[in-house]
Scaffold this motif. Structure first.
Motif, short mmCIF file in Angstrom:
data_model
loop_
_atom_site.label_atom_id
_atom_site.label_comp_id
_atom_site.label_asym_id
_atom_site.label_seq_id
_atom_site.Cartn_x
_atom_site.Cartn_y
_atom_site.Cartn_z
N ARG A 38 0.83 -1.19 0.00
CA ARG A 38 0.00 0.00 0.00
C ARG A 38 0.87 1.25 0.00
O ARG A 38 2.01 1.22 0.43
CB ARG A 38 -0.95 0.01 1.20
N GLN A 39 0.28 2.33 -0.49
CA GLN A 39 1.00 3.60 -0.51
C GLN A 39 0.04 4.72 -0.17
O GLN A 39 -0.95 4.93 -0.89
CB GLN A 39 1.66 3.85 -1.87
N ALA A 40 0.33 5.41 0.91
CA ALA A 40 -0.45 6.56 1.32
C ALA A 40 0.16 7.82 0.71
O ALA A 40 1.35 7.83 0.37
CB ALA A 40 -0.47 6.66 2.84
N PRO A 41 -0.61 8.87 0.59
CA PRO A 41 -0.08 10.11 0.00
C PRO A 41 1.15 10.62 0.75
O PRO A 41 1.15 10.70 1.98
CB PRO A 41 -1.25 11.09 0.14
N GLY A 42 2.20 10.91 0.01
CA GLY A 42 3.40 11.44 0.60
C GLY A 42 4.27 10.43 1.30
O GLY A 42 5.27 10.79 1.93
N LYS A 43 3.90 9.15 1.21
CA LYS A 43 4.67 8.10 1.89
C LYS A 43 5.18 7.09 0.89
O LYS A 43 4.68 6.98 -0.23
CB LYS A 43 3.81 7.42 2.95
N GLU A 44 6.17 6.32 1.33
CA GLU A 44 6.71 5.27 0.49
C GLU A 44 5.77 4.07 0.46
O GLU A 44 4.95 3.87 1.38
CB GLU A 44 8.08 4.84 1.00
N ARG A 45 5.91 3.26 -0.58
CA ARG A 45 5.11 2.04 -0.66
C ARG A 45 5.49 1.12 0.49
O ARG A 45 6.66 0.91 0.78
CB ARG A 45 5.32 1.35 -2.00
N GLU A 46 4.48 0.55 1.14
CA GLU A 46 4.67 -0.26 2.34
C GLU A 46 4.18 -1.68 2.11
O GLU A 46 3.10 -1.90 1.55
CB GLU A 46 3.86 0.37 3.50
N PHE A 47 4.97 -2.64 2.54
CA PHE A 47 4.56 -4.05 2.46
C PHE A 47 3.40 -4.31 3.41
O PHE A 47 3.42 -3.88 4.57
CB PHE A 47 5.75 -4.94 2.81
N VAL A 48 2.41 -5.05 2.93
CA VAL A 48 1.25 -5.41 3.75
C VAL A 48 1.23 -6.90 4.07
O VAL A 48 1.17 -7.29 5.23
CB VAL A 48 -0.07 -5.01 3.06
N ALA A 49 1.27 -7.74 3.04
CA ALA A 49 1.19 -9.18 3.27
C ALA A 49 1.61 -9.92 2.01
O ALA A 49 1.55 -9.38 0.91
CB ALA A 49 -0.24 -9.58 3.64
N ARG A 50 2.05 -11.18 2.19
CA ARG A 50 2.27 -12.04 1.03
C ARG A 50 1.93 -13.47 1.39
O ARG A 50 1.89 -13.84 2.56
CB ARG A 50 3.69 -11.90 0.49
N ASP A 62 3.99 -5.45 10.20
CA ASP A 62 3.67 -5.26 11.61
C ASP A 62 2.41 -4.43 11.80
O ASP A 62 1.64 -4.66 12.75
CB ASP A 62 4.84 -4.58 12.32
N SER A 63 2.18 -3.47 10.93
CA SER A 63 1.06 -2.56 11.13
C SER A 63 -0.31 -3.21 10.87
O SER A 63 -1.34 -2.63 11.26
CB SER A 63 1.22 -1.33 10.23
N VAL A 64 -0.32 -4.39 10.26
CA VAL A 64 -1.61 -5.02 9.93
C VAL A 64 -1.79 -6.38 10.59
O VAL A 64 -2.86 -6.98 10.46
CB VAL A 64 -1.79 -5.17 8.40
N LYS A 65 -0.77 -6.86 11.29
CA LYS A 65 -0.88 -8.18 11.93
C LYS A 65 -2.07 -8.24 12.87
O LYS A 65 -2.31 -7.31 13.64
CB LYS A 65 0.39 -8.47 12.73
N GLY A 66 -2.82 -9.32 12.78
CA GLY A 66 -3.98 -9.50 13.63
C GLY A 66 -5.25 -8.84 13.12
O GLY A 66 -6.33 -9.10 13.65
N MET A 83 -9.64 -7.20 5.30
CA MET A 83 -9.16 -6.13 6.19
C MET A 83 -10.25 -5.84 7.22
O MET A 83 -11.35 -5.40 6.86
CB MET A 83 -8.84 -4.88 5.38
N ASN A 84 -9.94 -6.11 8.46
CA ASN A 84 -10.87 -5.88 9.57
C ASN A 84 -10.32 -4.80 10.50
O ASN A 84 -9.14 -4.49 10.48
CB ASN A 84 -11.09 -7.17 10.35
N SER A 85 -11.19 -4.27 11.34
CA SER A 85 -10.80 -3.25 12.32
C SER A 85 -9.99 -2.14 11.66
O SER A 85 -8.93 -1.73 12.15
CB SER A 85 -9.98 -3.90 13.44
N GLU A 89 -5.43 5.36 9.46
CA GLU A 89 -4.07 5.24 8.94
C GLU A 89 -3.93 4.11 7.93
O GLU A 89 -2.85 3.95 7.33
CB GLU A 89 -3.06 5.07 10.08
N ASP A 90 -4.96 3.32 7.74
CA ASP A 90 -4.94 2.30 6.68
C ASP A 90 -5.31 2.90 5.32
O ASP A 90 -5.23 2.21 4.30
CB ASP A 90 -5.92 1.17 6.99
N THR A 91 -5.69 4.16 5.31
CA THR A 91 -6.03 4.81 4.06
C THR A 91 -4.84 4.85 3.12
O THR A 91 -3.76 5.32 3.51
CB THR A 91 -6.53 6.25 4.32
#
Length: 120
Positions: A38-50, A62-66, A83-85, A89-91
């Motif tokens: 994922r990539q939020a405005p003004g931020k680098e692309r971030e790994f979510v899951a594989r 780490d930011s999406v675990k659980g 994607m739950n809960s 900041e998940d935008t």
């Protein structure tokens, strides 16, 4: 070549859920590790899951675990991200990725992305 098309993004309130889908096609689509970034405005692309081809290996940022769960249906050549809960900041724009080199490789095919917006 692997073609990836994401769907399922949208606007949701904080605490809500969304499920993203990624449809894969192309002569190398089978056997690939698949992932989400994922990539939020003004931020680098971030790994979510594989997830590995068999689904036996899954790895999360780490930011999406659980809260997020990646899965796949190889009969449909589709990968999902439940994607739950959700939090504001998940935008971000969420991108599907394919790792044709396997679990330890870097992703080398990308979808065009789907927007997820979480309101507070």
């Amino acid at each position: 070549q692997v073609q990836l098309v994401e769907s399922g993004g949208g606007l949701v309130q904080a605490g809500g859920s969304l499920r993203l889908s990624c449809a894969a096609s192309g002569h190398t689509s089978s056997g690939n590790t698949m992932g989400w970034f994922r990539q939020a405005p003004g931020k680098e692309r971030e790994f979510v899951a594989r997830i590995s081809w068999s689904g036996g290996l899954r790895y999360y940022g780490d930011s999406v675990k659980g809260r997020f769960t990646i899965s796949r249906d190889n009969n449909r050549n589709t990968v999902y991200l439940q994607m739950n809960s959700l939090k504001p900041e998940d935008t971000a724009v969420y991108y599907c990725a394919a790792y044709s080199g396997g679990w330890t490789a870097s992703p080398n095919f990308w979808g065009q992305g789907t927007q997820v917006t979480v309101s507070s």
